[in-house]
Design a protein around this motif. Structure first.
Motif, PDB file in Angstrom:
ATOM      1  N   VAL A 116       0.827  -1.212   0.000  1.00 20.71           N
ATOM      2  CA  VAL A 116       0.000   0.000   0.000  1.00 20.71           C
ATOM      3  C   VAL A 116       0.858   1.258   0.000  1.00 20.71           C
ATOM      4  O   VAL A 116       0.686   2.155  -0.822  1.00 20.71           O
ATOM      5  CB  VAL A 116      -0.950   0.007   1.215  1.00 20.71           C
ATOM      6  CG1 VAL A 116      -1.644   1.358   1.348  1.00 20.71           C
ATOM      7  CG2 VAL A 116      -1.989  -1.087   1.064  1.00 20.71           C
ATOM      8  N   GLU A 173     -10.510  -1.483  -9.377  1.00 22.90           N
ATOM      9  CA  GLU A 173      -9.497  -1.568  -8.321  1.00 22.90           C
ATOM     10  C   GLU A 173     -10.020  -1.006  -7.005  1.00 22.90           C
ATOM     11  O   GLU A 173      -9.843  -1.605  -5.941  1.00 22.90           O
ATOM     12  CB  GLU A 173      -8.234  -0.817  -8.752  1.00 22.90           C
ATOM     13  CG  GLU A 173      -7.062  -0.994  -7.806  1.00 22.90           C
ATOM     14  CD  GLU A 173      -5.798  -0.332  -8.319  1.00 22.90           C
ATOM     15  OE1 GLU A 173      -4.810  -0.317  -7.569  1.00 22.90           O
ATOM     16  OE2 GLU A 173      -5.802   0.182  -9.463  1.00 22.90           O
ATOM     17  N   HIS A 177     -10.745  -3.197  -3.456  1.00 20.86           N
ATOM     18  CA  HIS A 177     -10.205  -2.894  -2.131  1.00 20.86           C
ATOM     19  C   HIS A 177     -11.328  -2.699  -1.111  1.00 20.86           C
ATOM     20  O   HIS A 177     -11.195  -3.100   0.053  1.00 20.86           O
ATOM     21  CB  HIS A 177      -9.319  -1.650  -2.191  1.00 20.86           C
ATOM     22  CG  HIS A 177      -7.983  -1.885  -2.818  1.00 20.86           C
ATOM     23  ND1 HIS A 177      -7.069  -2.770  -2.293  1.00 20.86           N
ATOM     24  CD2 HIS A 177      -7.403  -1.361  -3.934  1.00 20.86           C
ATOM     25  CE1 HIS A 177      -5.981  -2.784  -3.047  1.00 20.86           C
ATOM     26  NE2 HIS A 177      -6.159  -1.943  -4.044  1.00 20.86           N
ATOM     27  N   THR A 181     -12.289  -4.945   2.546  1.00 20.58           N
ATOM     28  CA  THR A 181     -12.156  -4.186   3.791  1.00 20.58           C
ATOM     29  C   THR A 181     -13.291  -4.498   4.753  1.00 20.58           C
ATOM     30  O   THR A 181     -14.467  -4.440   4.380  1.00 20.58           O
ATOM     31  CB  THR A 181     -12.143  -2.668   3.496  1.00 20.58           C
ATOM     32  OG1 THR A 181     -11.036  -2.358   2.643  1.00 20.58           O
ATOM     33  CG2 THR A 181     -12.010  -1.873   4.787  1.00 20.58           C
ATOM     34  N   PHE A 192      -7.861   1.265   4.178  1.00 27.43           N
ATOM     35  CA  PHE A 192      -8.594   1.524   2.937  1.00 27.43           C
ATOM     36  C   PHE A 192      -8.484   2.997   2.551  1.00 27.43           C
ATOM     37  O   PHE A 192      -8.268   3.334   1.374  1.00 27.43           O
ATOM     38  CB  PHE A 192     -10.060   1.123   3.112  1.00 27.43           C
ATOM     39  CG  PHE A 192     -10.928   1.410   1.918  1.00 27.43           C
ATOM     40  CD1 PHE A 192     -10.650   0.835   0.686  1.00 27.43           C
ATOM     41  CD2 PHE A 192     -12.016   2.261   2.023  1.00 27.43           C
ATOM     42  CE1 PHE A 192     -11.450   1.104  -0.424  1.00 27.43           C
ATOM     43  CE2 PHE A 192     -12.817   2.535   0.928  1.00 27.43           C
ATOM     44  CZ  PHE A 192     -12.534   1.955  -0.296  1.00 27.43           C
ATOM     45  N   ILE A 195      -5.142   3.594   1.050  1.00 22.93           N
ATOM     46  CA  ILE A 195      -5.080   3.087  -0.323  1.00 22.93           C
ATOM     47  C   ILE A 195      -5.678   4.100  -1.290  1.00 22.93           C
ATOM     48  O   ILE A 195      -5.109   4.390  -2.348  1.00 22.93           O
ATOM     49  CB  ILE A 195      -5.818   1.739  -0.432  1.00 22.93           C
ATOM     50  CG1 ILE A 195      -5.040   0.644   0.308  1.00 22.93           C
ATOM     51  CG2 ILE A 195      -6.021   1.342  -1.891  1.00 22.93           C
ATOM     52  CD1 ILE A 195      -5.773  -0.671   0.411  1.00 22.93           C
TER      53      ILE A 195
END
Length: 227
Positions: A116, A173, A177, A181, A192, A195
């Motif tokens: 990350v 993408e 994610h 989460t 998250f 990210i």
């Protein structure tokens, strides 16, 4: 999946991403045979270990994988190995790192990384490259060969649109994610958010005019924007 890692001074190497093996892979469990055949063509094995899962015992899982490699092929079991201990952006992973080191011993190099934040990635790639340079060239690598490179169209990472006063973020993408989460876990939510920041979603929202307190929606989840 295959990818090319390009380093400075024109150096590069090819990486094959192999899904995790399960116990019994050497007997064909899961897609064991297919995955193990791919590993036979590699020169070095990089184990990506997730230290954030407290329900998993990473050293035991690592031992199982190596047992499967050895049972499938003694030659495969003897290949050089490096461990990439992932998710170092999470406190729980850092807390478990030393215990993992002790369980693994000093026979293998362990590189703490975060996919990350990018922490530790450069040293890991540099070590892999040096390792490959130290290994003797295989016979197939000493002759003349032709390599064709095909480039797929670059996929848009995410898109931001306004719907009824709500900033809607879409993209495979980002949505992947989010799906991974646990929104009930405060630490997972912070990861998250990190990210999204690294992907550039926060900056893109600001450029789109978002203000603190505005609602941002990703799939069926809504969040208040915070600076």
């Amino acid at each position: 999946n295959l990818g090319v890692v390009s380093l400075e001074e024109g150096k590069s190497f090819v990486v094959a991403d192999i899904p995790g093996l399960i116990e019994g892979a050497h007997q064909g469990a899961g897609l064991g045979y297919d995955f193990l055949k791919h590993l036979e063509r590699t020169r070095i094995l990089i184990h990506l270990v997730d230290l954030s899962n407290e329900e998993m015992k990473p050293a035991e899982a690592f031992a199982i994988i190596n047992k499967e490699l050895d049972l499938y092929s003694r030659e495969l079991g003897k290949k050089p190995q490096i461990i990439a201990a992932n998710k170092m952006d999470l406190p729980v992973s850092r807390k478990r790192l030393e215990t993992f080191r002790q369980n693994i011993g000093e026979s293998l190099e362990i590189f703490p990384i975060s996919a990350v934040t990018g922490e530790g990635i450069a040293p890991l790639l540099g070590r892999i490259n040096r390792f490959l340079e130290e290994l003797p060239a295989r016979e197939s690598e000493t002759g003349t060969f032709i390599r064709k490179t095909y480039y797929a169209p670059k996929e848009e990472r995410f898109r931001i649109e306004m719907e009824d006063g709500v900033y809607v973020v879409t993209g495979r993408e980002v949505e992947k994610h989010l799906a991974m989460t646990d929104l009930e876990n405060e630490e997972a939510v912070r990861r998250f958010q990190k990210i999204l920041e690294i992907m550039g979603v926060d900056d893109a929202l600001r450029q789109a005019g978002v203000k603190i307190g505005d609602v941002v929606r990703i799939k069926d989840q809504e969040f208040e924007f915070e600076d």
